[in-house]
Scaffold this motif. Structure first.
Motif, PDB file in Angstrom:
ATOM      1  N   MET A   1       0.844  -1.201   0.000  1.00  0.00           N
ATOM      2  CA  MET A   1       0.000   0.000   0.000  1.00  0.00           C
ATOM      3  C   MET A   1       0.876   1.246   0.000  1.00  0.00           C
ATOM      4  SD  MET A   1      -3.148   1.148   0.080  1.00  0.00           S
ATOM      5  CE  MET A   1      -4.108  -0.314   0.504  1.00  0.00           C
ATOM      6  N   ARG A   2       0.652   2.123  -0.953  1.00  0.00           N
ATOM      7  CA  ARG A   2       1.490   3.321  -1.092  1.00  0.00           C
ATOM      8  C   ARG A   2       1.266   4.310   0.050  1.00  0.00           C
ATOM      9  NH1 ARG A   2       1.455   6.005  -6.791  1.00  0.00           N
ATOM     10  NH2 ARG A   2       2.805   4.211  -7.122  1.00  0.00           N
ATOM     11  N   CYS A   3       2.349   4.820   0.584  1.00  0.00           N
ATOM     12  CA  CYS A   3       2.290   5.809   1.662  1.00  0.00           C
ATOM     13  C   CYS A   3       1.689   7.111   1.129  1.00  0.00           C
ATOM     14  CB  CYS A   3       3.695   6.059   2.203  1.00  0.00           C
ATOM     15  SG  CYS A   3       3.761   7.449   3.345  1.00  0.00           S
ATOM     16  N   PRO A   4       0.649   7.636   1.788  1.00  0.00           N
ATOM     17  CA  PRO A   4       0.024   8.873   1.310  1.00  0.00           C
ATOM     18  C   PRO A   4       0.889  10.110   1.570  1.00  0.00           C
ATOM     19  CG  PRO A   4      -1.014   8.148   3.335  1.00  0.00           C
ATOM     20  CD  PRO A   4      -0.008   7.085   2.964  1.00  0.00           C
ATOM     21  N   PHE A   5       1.943   9.934   2.340  1.00  0.00           N
ATOM     22  CA  PHE A   5       2.775  11.092   2.703  1.00  0.00           C
ATOM     23  C   PHE A   5       3.998  11.230   1.794  1.00  0.00           C
ATOM     24  CE2 PHE A   5       0.474   9.628   6.432  1.00  0.00           C
ATOM     25  CZ  PHE A   5      -0.220  10.779   6.761  1.00  0.00           C
ATOM     26  N   CYS A   6       4.679  10.108   1.533  1.00  0.00           N
ATOM     27  CA  CYS A   6       5.905  10.191   0.723  1.00  0.00           C
ATOM     28  C   CYS A   6       5.811   9.369  -0.560  1.00  0.00           C
ATOM     29  CB  CYS A   6       7.116   9.754   1.546  1.00  0.00           C
ATOM     30  SG  CYS A   6       7.199   7.966   1.812  1.00  0.00           S
ATOM     31  N   ASP A   9       6.133   2.859  -1.961  1.00  0.00           N
ATOM     32  CA  ASP A   9       5.196   1.763  -2.227  1.00  0.00           C
ATOM     33  C   ASP A   9       5.138   0.695  -1.139  1.00  0.00           C
ATOM     34  OD1 ASP A   9       3.896   2.508  -4.536  1.00  0.00           O
ATOM     35  OD2 ASP A   9       5.548   1.840  -5.809  1.00  0.00           O
ATOM     36  N   ASP A  10       5.975   0.830  -0.138  1.00  0.00           N
ATOM     37  CA  ASP A  10       6.056  -0.239   0.855  1.00  0.00           C
ATOM     38  C   ASP A  10       5.647   0.237   2.246  1.00  0.00           C
ATOM     39  OD1 ASP A  10       6.600  -2.861   1.559  1.00  0.00           O
ATOM     40  OD2 ASP A  10       8.626  -2.369   2.221  1.00  0.00           O
ATOM     41  N   SER A  11       4.730  -0.521   2.868  1.00  0.00           N
ATOM     42  CA  SER A  11       4.348  -0.210   4.250  1.00  0.00           C
ATOM     43  C   SER A  11       4.135  -1.514   5.005  1.00  0.00           C
ATOM     44  CB  SER A  11       3.083   0.647   4.284  1.00  0.00           C
ATOM     45  OG  SER A  11       2.018  -0.036   3.673  1.00  0.00           O
ATOM     46  N   GLN A  12       4.265  -1.439   6.308  1.00  0.00           N
ATOM     47  CA  GLN A  12       4.079  -2.619   7.148  1.00  0.00           C
ATOM     48  C   GLN A  12       2.796  -2.500   7.951  1.00  0.00           C
ATOM     49  OE1 GLN A  12       7.531  -2.912   9.639  1.00  0.00           O
ATOM     50  NE2 GLN A  12       8.575  -4.304   8.249  1.00  0.00           N
ATOM     51  N   VAL A  13       2.082  -3.635   8.086  1.00  0.00           N
ATOM     52  CA  VAL A  13       0.880  -3.650   8.902  1.00  0.00           C
ATOM     53  C   VAL A  13       1.282  -3.801  10.370  1.00  0.00           C
ATOM     54  CG1 VAL A  13      -1.254  -4.898   9.436  1.00  0.00           C
ATOM     55  CG2 VAL A  13      -0.522  -4.630   7.056  1.00  0.00           C
ATOM     56  N   LYS A  14       0.861  -2.829  11.195  1.00  0.00           N
ATOM     57  CA  LYS A  14       1.221  -2.842  12.609  1.00  0.00           C
ATOM     58  C   LYS A  14       0.105  -3.434  13.470  1.00  0.00           C
ATOM     59  CE  LYS A  14       5.256  -1.007  12.361  1.00  0.00           C
ATOM     60  NZ  LYS A  14       6.413  -1.805  12.771  1.00  0.00           N
ATOM     61  N   ASP A  15      -1.113  -3.280  12.974  1.00  0.00           N
ATOM     62  CA  ASP A  15      -2.250  -3.736  13.763  1.00  0.00           C
ATOM     63  C   ASP A  15      -3.398  -3.999  12.804  1.00  0.00           C
ATOM     64  OD1 ASP A  15      -3.761  -4.211  16.169  1.00  0.00           O
ATOM     65  OD2 ASP A  15      -4.743  -2.296  15.821  1.00  0.00           O
ATOM     66  N   SER A  16      -4.191  -5.033  13.086  1.00  0.00           N
ATOM     67  CA  SER A  16      -5.268  -5.407  12.185  1.00  0.00           C
ATOM     68  C   SER A  16      -6.444  -5.900  13.010  1.00  0.00           C
ATOM     69  CB  SER A  16      -4.740  -6.513  11.258  1.00  0.00           C
ATOM     70  OG  SER A  16      -5.758  -6.950  10.402  1.00  0.00           O
ATOM     71  N   ARG A  17      -7.578  -5.248  12.877  1.00  0.00           N
ATOM     72  CA  ARG A  17      -8.735  -5.705  13.653  1.00  0.00           C
ATOM     73  C   ARG A  17     -10.045  -5.366  12.949  1.00  0.00           C
ATOM     74  NH1 ARG A  17      -7.978  -2.089  18.997  1.00  0.00           N
ATOM     75  NH2 ARG A  17      -5.914  -2.973  18.774  1.00  0.00           N
ATOM     76  N   CYS A  31       4.725   3.380   7.149  1.00  0.00           N
ATOM     77  CA  CYS A  31       5.569   3.482   5.959  1.00  0.00           C
ATOM     78  C   CYS A  31       6.993   3.054   6.309  1.00  0.00           C
ATOM     79  CB  CYS A  31       5.540   4.914   5.439  1.00  0.00           C
ATOM     80  SG  CYS A  31       6.675   5.190   4.075  1.00  0.00           S
ATOM     81  N   THR A  32       7.582   2.199   5.468  1.00  0.00           N
ATOM     82  CA  THR A  32       8.943   1.733   5.758  1.00  0.00           C
ATOM     83  C   THR A  32       9.980   2.798   5.410  1.00  0.00           C
ATOM     84  OG1 THR A  32       9.003   0.710   3.578  1.00  0.00           O
ATOM     85  CG2 THR A  32       8.430  -0.720   5.421  1.00  0.00           C
ATOM     86  N   SER A  33       9.555   3.794   4.637  1.00  0.00           N
ATOM     87  CA  SER A  33      10.499   4.838   4.241  1.00  0.00           C
ATOM     88  C   SER A  33      10.474   6.042   5.190  1.00  0.00           C
ATOM     89  CB  SER A  33      10.191   5.285   2.811  1.00  0.00           C
ATOM     90  OG  SER A  33      10.947   6.418   2.476  1.00  0.00           O
ATOM     91  N   THR A  39      -4.124   4.475   8.072  1.00  0.00           N
ATOM     92  CA  THR A  39      -5.097   3.391   8.242  1.00  0.00           C
ATOM     93  C   THR A  39      -5.685   2.993   6.899  1.00  0.00           C
ATOM     94  OG1 THR A  39      -5.661   4.329  10.377  1.00  0.00           O
ATOM     95  CG2 THR A  39      -7.211   2.726   9.469  1.00  0.00           C
ATOM     96  N   THR A  40      -5.840   1.698   6.681  1.00  0.00           N
ATOM     97  CA  THR A  40      -6.558   1.233   5.484  1.00  0.00           C
ATOM     98  C   THR A  40      -7.695   0.313   5.935  1.00  0.00           C
ATOM     99  OG1 THR A  40      -5.042  -0.638   5.223  1.00  0.00           O
ATOM    100  CG2 THR A  40      -4.542   1.342   3.956  1.00  0.00           C
ATOM    101  N   PHE A  41      -8.676   0.151   5.051  1.00  0.00           N
ATOM    102  CA  PHE A  41      -9.820  -0.703   5.344  1.00  0.00           C
ATOM    103  C   PHE A  41      -9.956  -1.773   4.267  1.00  0.00           C
ATOM    104  CE2 PHE A  41     -10.745   3.227   7.521  1.00  0.00           C
ATOM    105  CZ  PHE A  41     -11.290   2.808   8.726  1.00  0.00           C
ATOM    106  N   GLU A  42     -10.276  -2.952   4.704  1.00  0.00           N
ATOM    107  CA  GLU A  42     -10.580  -4.018   3.748  1.00  0.00           C
ATOM    108  C   GLU A  42     -12.069  -4.316   3.863  1.00  0.00           C
ATOM    109  OE1 GLU A  42      -8.073  -7.521   3.861  1.00  0.00           O
ATOM    110  OE2 GLU A  42      -9.876  -8.734   3.628  1.00  0.00           O
ATOM    111  N   ARG A  43     -12.754  -4.255   2.728  1.00  0.00           N
ATOM    112  CA  ARG A  43     -14.200  -4.473   2.726  1.00  0.00           C
ATOM    113  C   ARG A  43     -14.607  -5.407   1.603  1.00  0.00           C
ATOM    114  NH1 ARG A  43     -13.858   0.998   3.933  1.00  0.00           N
ATOM    115  NH2 ARG A  43     -14.786   1.496   5.935  1.00  0.00           N
TER     116      ARG A  43
END
Ligand SMILES: [Zn+2]
Length: 153
Positions: A1-6, A9-17, A31-33, A39-43
């Motif tokens: 998932m692309r970082c909206p700030f920088c 293209d790479d980010s790590q999931v820290k928490d999922s609920r 963001c790894t960079s 936050t992202t949502f899966e629907r």
């Protein structure tokens, strides 16, 4: 998932609920960079639906667009985010299960207005004023008084 700030293209999931109503999964990412968190949502998407706008323009149904306009209407109103999510999920489900490949943007607008009416009258007026594109202040006042009348019932 692309970082909206920088835009990395790479980010790590820290928490999922799952969200409270379990219709989506909320993921906190970092963001790894640049290290920014977002936050992202899966629907569930049941089917592809095309929205027909004025002037016969067409675009894919985009939940994020509804979210943006509803968030704007609810700004600083202290409306519970869960209620907003439920409203939008309900609209999305209706659109996707209606069995039609296309839906008029006007119809979606009406569904949002119906929902906001139940949640917050100010947010409702704000959304309606943008949605109906009121050109004159008079229209807006007339509409606002209609809402007040309705609220008395
Ligand atoms: Zn970044």
């Amino acid at each position: 998932m692309r970082c909206p700030f920088c835009a990395c293209d790479d980010s790590q999931v820290k928490d999922s609920r799952p969200t409270e109503d379990s219709t989506s999964i909320r993921r906190r990412r970092q963001c790894t960079s640049c290290g920014a968190r977002f936050t992202t949502f899966e629907r569930v998407q049941l089917r592809e639906v095309t929205v027909v706008k004025s002037g016969d323009r067409r675009e894919a149904f985009d939940r994020a667009k509804i979210e943006q306009s509803v968030a704007l209407a609810c700004r600083k109103r202290g409306v519970d985010q869960e209620r907003i999510d439920q409203l939008i999920s309900g609209i999305q489900r209706q659109v996707e299960t209606a069995g039609e490949a296309e839906v008029a943007s006007a119809k979606i607008g009406e569904m949002v207005m119906d929902g906001l009416k139940q949640i917050d009258s100010v947010a409702y007026i704000r959304f309606a004023s943008v949605y109906r594109d009121f050109s004159e202040a008079r229209d807006f006042e007339e509409f606002a008084s209609t809402v007040q009348e309705a609220a008395k019932d």
